[in-house]
Write an enzyme that holds these catalytic residues in place. Sequence first.
Site, short mmCIF file in Angstrom:
data_model
loop_
_atom_site.label_atom_id
_atom_site.label_comp_id
_atom_site.label_asym_id
_atom_site.label_seq_id
_atom_site.Cartn_x
_atom_site.Cartn_y
_atom_site.Cartn_z
N HIS A 179 44.60 42.02 59.85
CA HIS A 179 43.87 41.40 58.73
C HIS A 179 44.31 39.95 58.59
O HIS A 179 45.50 39.65 58.50
CB HIS A 179 44.12 42.19 57.44
CG HIS A 179 43.45 43.53 57.44
ND1 HIS A 179 43.99 44.63 56.81
CD2 HIS A 179 42.29 43.93 57.99
CE1 HIS A 179 43.17 45.67 56.98
NE2 HIS A 179 42.14 45.26 57.70
N GLU A 182 47.04 38.21 56.21
CA GLU A 182 48.35 38.86 56.08
C GLU A 182 49.36 38.17 57.00
O GLU A 182 49.90 38.75 57.95
CB GLU A 182 48.20 40.36 56.33
CG GLU A 182 47.27 40.98 55.29
CD GLU A 182 46.88 42.43 55.55
OE1 GLU A 182 47.48 43.07 56.43
OE2 GLU A 182 45.96 42.93 54.86
N HIS A 314 51.15 45.33 58.08
CA HIS A 314 50.18 44.81 57.12
C HIS A 314 50.93 44.33 55.88
O HIS A 314 52.12 44.54 55.73
CB HIS A 314 49.17 45.89 56.72
CG HIS A 314 48.20 46.25 57.80
ND1 HIS A 314 46.91 45.79 57.82
CD2 HIS A 314 48.34 47.02 58.91
CE1 HIS A 314 46.28 46.25 58.89
NE2 HIS A 314 47.15 47.01 59.57
N GLU A 387 53.07 48.59 55.21
CA GLU A 387 52.56 47.62 54.25
C GLU A 387 53.78 46.89 53.68
O GLU A 387 54.59 47.48 52.98
CB GLU A 387 51.78 48.31 53.14
CG GLU A 387 50.50 48.99 53.60
CD GLU A 387 49.34 48.02 53.78
OE1 GLU A 387 49.53 46.82 53.52
OE2 GLU A 387 48.25 48.47 54.19
#
Length: 441
Positions: A179, A182, A314, A387
């Site tokens: 992404h 990020e 992420h 994450e």
Amino acid sequence: MSTRRRIGGALAATGLALLAVTTPVANARTGDPARGLYSVEGASTAEKRTEVARAGVDVAGSRGGALTVVATPAQAASLRANGFGLKPLGDFDSMLKQRSDRAGTAAVAGDFPPGDEAYHTYAETTAELRKAAKDHGDIATLSSVGKSYEGRELNLLKISDNAGTDETEPEVLFTCNQHAREHLTTEMCLRIVQRFTSGYASDPALKKLVDEHEIFVLPNVNPDGSEYDIAGGEYQGWRKTRKPVPGSGAIGTDPNRNWDYKWSCCGGSSDDPSAADYHGPSAFSEPETKAVAEFVDSRVVGGAQQIKTHIDFHTFSELVLWPYGYTQAETDTGLSAEEAKRFADVGKKMAATNGYTPEQSSDLYVTDGDVNDWAWGKHKILSYTFEMYPKDGGIDGFYPPASVIPEQTARNDKAVDILITEAGAPAPTASPSSKSADGRT
């Protein structure tokens, strides 16, 4: 790291204060901004969070019974119509500009906004990889798995005691920056490169990991999107790739909904080309995901996949996630109870070192066509999503100050070591009575 970057990191420390809530620029009909940041109340279960995600919103973070999302006026109206309460947090584009300008100095086109120069652009990341391969040629080689839509190399650094030879050692893959916005994840991949190359000669534990494994690091899966996200020296809040969607005025696909295992199967991605989680016109429609997949496919040697473990980094929410994402069942086709237990055990072991929350991916909300499901579903790779920092934070969650890079990347050192070690562990054997949720072994 250059003097300019050290200064940039120091400047970022002055920008730690949270953004003030801005007044949305209202849509005349609905009262909503063109892209608003909202706290969605009442999303306390995986089913409710999945319902929110299916509205096509850009899910920014999750905390307790609320989701932070970026939504268009139509998406916000749809959520309200379905009974969700929306608390406006501000105009997303205004907040992006405020975040980009917080150092109070002029932006430089092609670089990160002032104060965040310690983050690496694509060119600077490539230079770091070339330097690592040059300075540590005995244990590091640089190659590419292919090119992005706009022609950027998808750089891959291999680290091993005989890096120029394809040995029979277990292999590990780290991928970052699927992404675009990020950027902390690219720094995470660079941390892995720096730590294992520079520490090889002096740290016996790191040397053992390098000597007994082949470690692959791919810091920029989505370089076109990442570069666009800092266009003009200002953050754009961009998530997707940059390839135009055929038959549409929209640009970009969510690369982490574009993998061909259970692609577009289960309401875990959007059919709308303008949505943040658009899955693309077909599986592997994006050259970036296709190239990475072809590299992984190429590691099947003598009928056996050599890559045993994988982390896709992420931001944000501080989570360790594992398959499956497309179903809320703990087991399903190709994932036995014993294998699911191994995913959970290793995930919890890694989370114990970094303070993240460990859970099955669909416990957050359902996704389909993601890299973890593909890596396991096709290749039986023990594949996780991390994450990273912070736990929450809205706009600041995607763009934490550069001053946090050293601490928040080093925070995952022990977890990285656990994953590499796990690559050499034997896979569990399912008992004769072990069945998946659909009744198949």
